[in-house]
Design an enzyme around this catalytic site. Structure first.
Site, PDB file in Angstrom:
ATOM      1  N   ASP A 198       0.979  -1.015  -0.146  1.00  0.00           N
ATOM      2  CA  ASP A 198      -0.277   0.081  -0.124  1.00  0.00           C
ATOM      3  C   ASP A 198       0.769   1.158   0.469  1.00  0.00           C
ATOM      4  OD1 ASP A 198      -1.604   2.225   0.836  1.00  0.00           O
ATOM      5  OD2 ASP A 198      -2.512   1.320   1.953  1.00  0.00           O
ATOM      6  N   GLN A 201       1.538   6.206   1.496  1.00  0.00           N
ATOM      7  CA  GLN A 201       1.976   7.354   2.096  1.00  0.00           C
ATOM      8  C   GLN A 201       3.586   7.338   1.701  1.00  0.00           C
ATOM      9  OE1 GLN A 201       1.113   9.011   3.914  1.00  0.00           O
ATOM     10  NE2 GLN A 201      -1.177   8.831   4.055  1.00  0.00           N
ATOM     11  N   LYS A 224      -2.919  12.554  -2.102  1.00  0.00           N
ATOM     12  CA  LYS A 224      -1.946  12.284  -1.628  1.00  0.00           C
ATOM     13  C   LYS A 224      -0.898  12.724  -2.410  1.00  0.00           C
ATOM     14  CE  LYS A 224      -4.003   8.672   1.658  1.00  0.00           C
ATOM     15  NZ  LYS A 224      -4.691   9.344   2.415  1.00  0.00           N
ATOM     16  N   CYS A 364      -7.480   6.118  11.119  1.00  0.00           N
ATOM     17  CA  CYS A 364      -8.183   4.805  10.467  1.00  0.00           C
ATOM     18  C   CYS A 364      -6.391   3.815  10.500  1.00  0.00           C
ATOM     19  CB  CYS A 364      -8.265   5.440   8.921  1.00  0.00           C
ATOM     20  SG  CYS A 364      -9.256   6.400   8.741  1.00  0.00           S
TER      21      CYS A 364
HETATM   22  C1  LIG Z   1      -1.302   4.017   4.200  1.00  0.00           C
HETATM   23  C2  LIG Z   1      -3.066   4.789   4.039  1.00  0.00           C
HETATM   24  N1  LIG Z   1      -3.255   3.329   2.864  1.00  0.00           N
HETATM   25  C3  LIG Z   1      -4.687   3.639   2.833  1.00  0.00           C
HETATM   26  C4  LIG Z   1      -5.280   5.036   2.254  1.00  0.00           C
HETATM   27  C5  LIG Z   1      -6.386   5.204   1.953  1.00  0.00           C
HETATM   28  O1  LIG Z   1      -6.888   6.621   1.131  1.00  0.00           O
HETATM   29  P1  LIG Z   1      -7.678   6.981   0.497  1.00  0.00           P
HETATM   30  O2  LIG Z   1      -8.936   7.396   2.205  1.00  0.00           O
HETATM   31  O3  LIG Z   1      -7.852   8.116  -1.009  1.00  0.00           O
HETATM   32  O4  LIG Z   1      -7.851   5.469  -0.434  1.00  0.00           O
HETATM   33  C6  LIG Z   1      -4.558   6.482   3.123  1.00  0.00           C
HETATM   34  C7  LIG Z   1      -4.465   7.103   3.531  1.00  0.00           C
HETATM   35  O5  LIG Z   1      -5.729   7.830   4.227  1.00  0.00           O
HETATM   36  C8  LIG Z   1      -3.440   5.496   3.921  1.00  0.00           C
HETATM   37  O6  LIG Z   1      -2.589   6.857   4.447  1.00  0.00           O
END
Ligand SMILES: Cc1ncc(COP(=O)(O)O)c(C=O)c1O
Lengths: 406, 135
Positions: A198, A201, A224, A364
């Site tokens: 993932d 970041q 991001k 989250c």
């Molecule tokens: C590590 C990570 N994975 C996934 C996400 C999810 O990204 P999004 O909400 O843009 O789909 C985020 C962001 O909040 C994140 O920091």
């Protein structure tokens, strides 16, 4: 070589805005980064000189739109060092992970195992739990060390011949820790498991050489990475995309439709049902191009100097505790801290009154918060356009919170 | 404008921690979480024979606004039943601008929260928990 922060800042219109009489000290890049003129211009050019649907028209605007959309795919592919046919545009990072959990997940059987870590974002946990409910796969969890890193020492014990996929944050959105990809891939390969990272970041901090990492799936979010909202990326090796059934059905993803039977288009189209987010994809292409043109060794050194300034400053404030790696090695510019006796939301609210934007709460990542019995943290996440004045404004705000709120 | 959110009266209420803790033998207790921010409130009550609060205690894992609200609530809850608590909630809602009218004490202290929509649930969470405990 020193990094041209002032020149970089000038490319981001919002950074020189005055909002409610306050300057913008934007340190919430981990939630959403700001966007440069290059991206705004690309989207505007599409909207004003080439707006049409893609793949469906013969008129010149449709051809322009299709060309720009596919050019964006090439920019993203080149940012990741992979062929454009392996790049799938999605609605976001979360959408990309759900796509893999659904489509690749449908190839898994009850009793197969998915290995995650304790520091994952909910978006890399919940889609797998949904898959578990649908198909009976099992989920295992790699614990986290006290300094907020995925504890790879636990890998040998957790990997089994039934482990089909290891899915981990490339960089933690709470602690900034970079995972040791080489070690993960070597261990996963030994049991025949695939690896997904993932990159939400990680992608905002420069090109990623995916072939060198030796992984199978990669995802990240446009917003991001200095791009627009509503766009994300899935990369997967061609052999995986070929084997995966569609996630959503609709227009553009088909070969031939009859009521008896429908055949699928080849990837990446198979996974892009319906009209895609065309303008956002074009914006993301421009963002990848913008990032590719930056001198990242200088930019990274600059970002990490900000991290050092921040950590030094916080440590001088009584009863602040840093959560995450103590060193600057193998980490990216995300710093979480607690101010004892003051709730993170109150810290963030106080900082807002100094024009400083940060994120506070569980980010989250509730399993991670539970593991360390935290109510949450205050998170400072930096981008190349941040400078010392941002960090100093933040430190002033934290001192103020420490003085007035306890 | 945010500078004024943490006015002295709110900070004082939070620091007072009126009713903070647990009851040894609660008649009822309830916990409410705010999934958005992770604030968590547990309220214990001991009731008299008429459904009125004889004793109240709260444990808050949450922000200053939530702590201040729980503390304010505990300072005026004794002797009230479910309807009496609803009246107090109206006061709190008036203070934060969700209802028309002048807020009574001690909830008028929360007036600065009116300008911070994202923080209003923090003030109301203790009321939610108490309502559940009394229902
Ligand atoms: C590590 C990570 N994975 C996934 C996400 C999810 O990204 P999004 O909400 O843009 O789909 C985020 C962001 O909040 C994140 O920091």
């Amino acid at each position: 070589m020193s990094f041209d922060v002032a020149g970089t800042r000038r490319q981001f219109p919002i950074l020189s805005a005055i909002i409610d009489g306050k300057p913008v000290h934007y340190l919430d890049n981990g939630a959403s980064a700001q966007t440069p003129d290059a991206v705004l211009d690309a989207v505007r050019i599409y909207e004003t000189t080439g707006r049409a649907n893609v793949l469906r028209g013969v008129h010149r605007l449709a051809e322009r739109a299709t060309e720009s959309y596919e050019k964006a795919r090439e920019e993203v592919a080149s940012f990741l060092g992979v062929p454009p046919t392996e790049i799938v545009f999605t609605g976001g990072c979360t959408a990309a992970i759900n796509l893999v959990a659904y489509s690749y997940g449908s190839l898994l059987k009850a009793g197969d195992r998915i290995l995650l870590s304790e520091l994952e974002h909910h978006s890399n946990i919940v889609p797998w739990q949904l898959l578990r409910a649908r198909s009976g796969v099992e989920i295992d969890m790699i614990p986290v060390t006290v300094d907020g890193r995925i504890d790879l020492a636990a890998l040998p014990r957790l990997l089994t011949p039934r482990t089909k996929l290891v899915s981990l944050a490339h960089v933690s959105n709470v602690t900034g820790a970079l995972v040791d990809v080489r070690a993960v891939v070597a261990a996963a390969k030994s049991v025949g498991a695939k690896v997904m990272l993932d990159g939400a970041q990680r992608a905002p901090h420069g090109p990623v050489d995916l072939p060198a990492l030796g992984i199978d799936f990669y995802v990240f979010a446009g917003h991001k990475a200095y791009g627009p909202n509503g766009i994300g990326v899935l990369w997967a090796k061609a052999e995986h995309l070929d084997a995966m059934p569609p996630f959503m059905g609709g227009g553009s993803m088909i070969g031939r439709v009859t009521f008896a039977e429908t055949t699928w288009a080849p990837p990446p189209r198979r996974f892009e049902a319906g009209t895609p987010p065309i303008g956002p994809a074009i914006g993301l292409g421009a963002a990848c191009k913008w990032m590719a043109a930056l001198d990242w060794s200088a930019a990274h050194a600059h970002e990490m100097a900000l991290v050092q300034r921040l950590m030094d400053g916080l440590q001088k404030i009584d009863d602040t505790r840093l959560f995450g790696p103590a060193s600057l090695q193998n980490r990216y510019p995300v710093v979480s801290f607690m101010l004892d006796g003051v709730h993170p939301h109150d810290v963030a609210q106080t900082l807002d009154s100094f024009g400083v934007a940060v994120r506070a709460g569980h980010h989250c990542a509730q399993p991670l918060m539970d593991r360390f019995d935290l109510d949450g943290t205050t998170r400072v996440s930096m981008a190349p356009y941040n400078d010392n004045t941002d960090i100093d404004a933040l430190l002033t705000g934290v001192q103020h919170a420490a003085r007035t709120l306890r | 404008m945010s500078d004024q959110l943490y006015q002295e009266r709110i900070v004082e209420l939070a620091k007072a921690k009126t009713g903070a803790g647990k009851l040894a033998a609660p008649t009822k207790s309830a916990r409410r979480d705010n999934p958005l921010c992770g604030d968590r409130v547990t309220i214990d009550v001991r009731l008299d024979g008429h459904g009125r609060i004889a004793e109240i205690a709260h444990q808050v894992r949450g922000c200053l606004l939530c702590q201040a609200s729980a503390s304010a609530l505990a300072s005026v809850a004794v002797g009230r039943d479910l309807a009496g608590i609803a009246t107090l909630r109206h006061d709190a809602e008036r203070a934060i601008g969700r209802k028309e009218g002048e807020a009574g004490e001690p909830f008028s202290a929360f007036a600065p929260v009116a300008a911070h929509k994202s923080r209003q649930e923090c003030v109301l969470l203790p009321f939610e928990a108490l309502k559940e405990a009394l229902s």
